[in-house]
Design a protein around this motif. Structure first.
Motif, short mmCIF file in Angstrom:
data_model
loop_
_atom_site.label_atom_id
_atom_site.label_comp_id
_atom_site.label_asym_id
_atom_site.label_seq_id
_atom_site.Cartn_x
_atom_site.Cartn_y
_atom_site.Cartn_z
N SER A 75 68.66 -47.55 4.33
CA SER A 75 67.73 -47.52 5.46
C SER A 75 68.18 -48.44 6.59
O SER A 75 67.75 -48.29 7.72
N ILE A 77 74.62 -52.03 6.22
CA ILE A 77 75.89 -51.43 5.78
C ILE A 77 75.64 -50.02 5.23
O ILE A 77 76.40 -49.09 5.52
N HIS A 99 63.96 -48.53 -0.96
CA HIS A 99 62.67 -48.59 -1.66
C HIS A 99 61.46 -48.62 -0.73
O HIS A 99 60.35 -48.34 -1.16
N ASP A 100 61.68 -48.90 0.55
CA ASP A 100 60.55 -48.96 1.49
C ASP A 100 60.46 -47.61 2.23
O ASP A 100 61.34 -47.28 3.03
N LEU A 134 65.86 -50.08 -6.47
CA LEU A 134 67.04 -50.34 -7.30
C LEU A 134 66.77 -51.33 -8.44
O LEU A 134 67.56 -51.44 -9.36
N GLY A 144 70.26 -54.03 -2.17
CA GLY A 144 69.51 -54.97 -1.35
C GLY A 144 70.08 -56.38 -1.50
O GLY A 144 70.96 -56.61 -2.32
N ARG A 190 76.61 -60.99 -9.08
CA ARG A 190 77.37 -59.88 -8.48
C ARG A 190 78.82 -59.82 -8.95
O ARG A 190 79.47 -58.78 -8.86
N THR A 193 78.80 -59.70 8.21
CA THR A 193 78.61 -58.41 8.90
C THR A 193 77.26 -58.46 9.59
O THR A 193 76.26 -58.85 8.98
N THR A 213 74.12 -57.58 10.37
CA THR A 213 73.00 -56.72 9.95
C THR A 213 71.73 -57.59 9.89
O THR A 213 71.80 -58.81 10.08
N ARG A 252 70.30 -58.50 7.34
CA ARG A 252 70.55 -59.44 6.24
C ARG A 252 71.15 -60.75 6.79
O ARG A 252 70.71 -61.84 6.46
N1 NAP Z 1 75.73 -58.33 6.00
C1 NAP Z 1 76.59 -59.14 5.44
O1 NAP Z 1 77.17 -60.04 6.06
C2 NAP Z 1 76.94 -58.96 3.99
C3 NAP Z 1 78.10 -59.57 3.50
C4 NAP Z 1 78.41 -59.42 2.17
C5 NAP Z 1 77.58 -58.70 1.35
N2 NAP Z 1 76.44 -58.15 1.83
C6 NAP Z 1 75.59 -57.43 0.91
O2 NAP Z 1 75.54 -56.06 1.27
C7 NAP Z 1 74.25 -55.53 0.94
C8 NAP Z 1 73.66 -54.89 2.18
O3 NAP Z 1 73.55 -55.89 3.13
P1 NAP Z 1 73.05 -55.60 4.61
O4 NAP Z 1 73.49 -56.76 5.40
O5 NAP Z 1 73.42 -54.25 5.03
O6 NAP Z 1 71.47 -55.70 4.36
P2 NAP Z 1 70.21 -55.16 5.19
O7 NAP Z 1 70.60 -54.77 6.56
O8 NAP Z 1 69.16 -56.17 4.99
O9 NAP Z 1 69.83 -53.83 4.40
C9 NAP Z 1 69.46 -53.93 3.06
C10 NAP Z 1 69.17 -52.55 2.52
O10 NAP Z 1 68.85 -52.69 1.13
C11 NAP Z 1 67.67 -51.97 0.86
N3 NAP Z 1 66.97 -52.55 -0.27
C12 NAP Z 1 66.54 -53.82 -0.41
N4 NAP Z 1 65.96 -53.99 -1.62
C13 NAP Z 1 66.02 -52.79 -2.24
C14 NAP Z 1 65.57 -52.32 -3.49
N5 NAP Z 1 64.96 -53.12 -4.38
N6 NAP Z 1 65.77 -51.02 -3.80
C15 NAP Z 1 66.38 -50.19 -2.92
N7 NAP Z 1 66.84 -50.58 -1.72
C16 NAP Z 1 66.65 -51.87 -1.38
C17 NAP Z 1 66.88 -52.08 2.14
O11 NAP Z 1 65.95 -51.02 2.16
P3 NAP Z 1 64.37 -51.13 2.34
O12 NAP Z 1 64.12 -50.40 3.59
O13 NAP Z 1 63.85 -50.44 1.13
O14 NAP Z 1 63.99 -52.58 2.41
C18 NAP Z 1 68.01 -51.89 3.17
O15 NAP Z 1 68.27 -50.52 3.35
C19 NAP Z 1 73.44 -56.69 0.40
O16 NAP Z 1 73.48 -56.66 -1.01
C20 NAP Z 1 74.16 -57.91 0.91
O17 NAP Z 1 73.97 -59.02 0.06
C21 NAP Z 1 76.11 -58.23 3.13
#
Ligand code: NAP
Length: 262
Positions: free
Chosen positions: A19, A22, A42-43, A67, A95, A160, A189, A191, A193
């Motif tokens: 949603s 990434i 999930h939302d 998840l 997430g 992880r 990245t 986002t 997050r």
């Molecule tokens: N951005 C970075 O710098 C970075 C770097 C390294 C790793 N990561 C990892 O990459 C992943 C994605 O990061 P992001 O920055 O893209 O995050 P984000 O923009 O906050 O997006 C998170 C996504 O995860 C979904 N989500 C959260 N909890 C969930 C659950 N229980 N079940 C299903 N979906 C769920 C959210 O959907 P809802 O609409 O349901 O909330 C949303 O679509 C994370 O695990 C993060 O730790 C990110």
């Protein structure tokens, strides 16, 4: 941008946690390349908004799945498979785990992180692996924390890490069926997050968000934060016909931030 036929057109793709961030950027890139895509998160509200933003790009549907719930993950893969009429590519994104260090996180936090970060991946890979045919691709988006722990992200630093093992195991066990399993390790990245992490650290350290962002990019050789599309493009490559002999690897997409040589 130079156009190369990646062989993605018509591929049946599931992207989890799509949603936002990434996952969303990845679903968008697959749609732009002509894939049929199921997005999930999930939302329901967020998922619908994402669907609205993507629906004009191509054939996209959505399935709600938390998840942290094993039955939701199983259902997502099975329903996704029947909606798409097959499954060629699974992109597993998850997430974000709660921030915190060893002394702040509770037992419950660790157990939740186990379900969110690891168990969901095990189930998704296993169920997709059962259904996919030769030529299938599974790509897990993990984190640079697999190579280098980040302060205050102990759930990611510890739980992880098992995804590295899962990728190796699945690459061996599914390789025999002609299915390739790989991963990417995003660095910083831009986002929602990251926005949250920056706010969290700024509050904890009593500094401004601008200072924290300067700190982050100071360590990145490219001197900037990555874009979600830059991670998505590497995932797309791993799913494409350009990548046919890469199996069981984790590719950093971090602007050179990871200091380890190997
Ligand atoms: N951005 C970075 O710098 C970075 C770097 C390294 C790793 N990561 C990892 O990459 C992943 C994605 O990061 P992001 O920055 O893209 O995050 P984000 O923009 O906050 O997006 C998170 C996504 O995860 C979904 N989500 C959260 N909890 C969930 C659950 N229980 N079940 C299903 N979906 C769920 C959210 O959907 P809802 O609409 O349901 O909330 C949303 O679509 C994370 O695990 C993060 O730790 C990110």
């Amino acid at each position: 941008m130079v156009r190369i036929d990646l062989g993605i057109k018509g591929k049946k793709v599931i992207v989890t946690a799509a949603s936002k961030g990434i996952g969303f950027a990845t679903a968008k890139r697959f749609l732009e390349e002509g894939a049929k895509v199921i997005i999930s998160s999930h939302d329901e509200n967020n998922l619908r908004k994402a669907y609205e933003r993507l629906k004009n790009l191509g054939e996209v549907n959505y399935i709600i799945a938390d998840l942290t719930k094993p039955s939701d993950v199983e259902n997502l893969i099975k329903s996704g498979y029947s909606t798409l009429g097959g499954l060629d590519v699974l992109v597993y994104v998850t997430g974000s785990p709660k921030p915190g260090n060893l002394f702040e996180l509770t037992n419950e936090d660790w157990i939740n992180a186990f379900y969110l970060l690891l168990m969901s991946a095990v189930i998704a890979v296993r169920e997709a692996g059962k259904l996919m045919k030769s030529g299938g691709r599974i790509i897990l988006s993990t984190s640079m924390t697999l190579k280098e722990p980040l302060p205050n992200l102990d759930l990611s630093n510890v739980v992880r890490l098992s995804l590295a093992g899962l990728i190796k195991v699945a690459a061996r066990e599914l390789g025999e069926k002609g299915i390739l399993v790989n991963g990417v390790m995003p660095g910083w990245t831009l986002t929602d997050r990251v926005d949250q992490l920056v706010k969290d650290r700024a509050k904890r350290e009593g500094r401004s968000e601008e200072e924290i962002i300067r700190d982050i990019t100071r360590d990145v050789p490219l001197k900037r934060i990555g874009k979600p599309e830059e991670v998505a493009n590497v995932i797309l490559f791993l799913a494409s016909e350009l990548s046919t002999y890469v199996n069981g690897v984790l590719i950093p997409v971090d602007g050179g931030l990871i200091k380890a040589t190997l």
